[in-house]
Scaffold this motif. Structure first.
Motif, PDB file in Angstrom:
ATOM      1  N   CYS A  38       0.839  -1.200   0.000  1.00 43.12           N
ATOM      2  CA  CYS A  38       0.000   0.000   0.000  1.00 43.12           C
ATOM      3  C   CYS A  38       0.878   1.255   0.000  1.00 43.12           C
ATOM      4  O   CYS A  38       1.765   1.383   0.833  1.00 43.12           O
ATOM      5  CB  CYS A  38      -0.890  -0.019   1.231  1.00 43.12           C
ATOM      6  SG  CYS A  38      -1.784   1.510   1.504  1.00 43.12           S
TER       7      CYS A  38
ATOM      8  N   CYS B 283       0.166   3.182   3.676  1.00 43.62           N
ATOM      9  CA  CYS B 283       0.713   2.692   4.945  1.00 43.62           C
ATOM     10  C   CYS B 283       1.982   1.880   4.747  1.00 43.62           C
ATOM     11  O   CYS B 283       2.596   1.442   5.709  1.00 43.62           O
ATOM     12  CB  CYS B 283      -0.343   1.891   5.713  1.00 43.62           C
ATOM     13  SG  CYS B 283      -0.947   0.435   4.848  1.00 43.62           S
TER      14      CYS B 283
ATOM     15  N   CYS C   1      -5.236  -0.033   6.085  1.00 45.17           N
ATOM     16  CA  CYS C   1      -5.479   1.337   6.515  1.00 45.17           C
ATOM     17  C   CYS C   1      -6.802   1.869   5.995  1.00 45.17           C
ATOM     18  O   CYS C   1      -7.264   2.921   6.427  1.00 45.17           O
ATOM     19  CB  CYS C   1      -4.318   2.257   6.122  1.00 45.17           C
ATOM     20  SG  CYS C   1      -4.141   2.502   4.344  1.00 45.17           S
TER      21      CYS C   1
HETATM   22 ZN   LIG Z   1      -2.711   0.969   3.517  1.00 46.09          ZN
END
Ligand SMILES: [Zn+2]
Length: 106
Positions: free
Chosen positions: A75, A78, A101
């Protein structure tokens, strides 16, 4: 059609095989064979003869395809390997969502 959770240009983490734990940039996704080529992953040496395109010949190292289930998306919000959800916008467009997240990825 098989829906891929990763796309060209994504950063992914390899979770199985010789390169488990490594991360890299997705160079290509082949949805038909469910394989992805990731920068620096599954490096294969090709011994090539000298040719016009490559007058030196010798050993060429290039990443080989790995099965798409062996990579997880990292991601960008995050910075962790995550599963991917999908949400459909009011206009019908599909956005990938980080399961960790909860933020949109695309
Ligand atoms: Zn994330």
């Amino acid at each position: 059609m098989f829906k891929a959770h990763v796309r060209k240009g994504d950063t992914v983490k390899v979770i199985a095989g010789e390169d488990a734990g490594k991360t890299g940039n997705v160079l290509s996704v082949d949805r038909a064979s469910q394989r992805v080529v990731v920068e620096g992953i599954n490096i294969q040496k090709r011994h090539t003869r000298p040719s016009q395109a490559n007058p030196e010949g010798g050993i060429v190292r290039r990443p080989g395809p790995v099965h798409i289930s062996n990579v997880m998306l990292v991601c960008p919000n995050c910075n962790q390997a995550t599963r991917v959800g999908r949400s459909r916008g009011t206009d019908g467009s599909v956005t990938r969502v980080c399961k960790r997240c909860g933020k949109d990825i695309d």
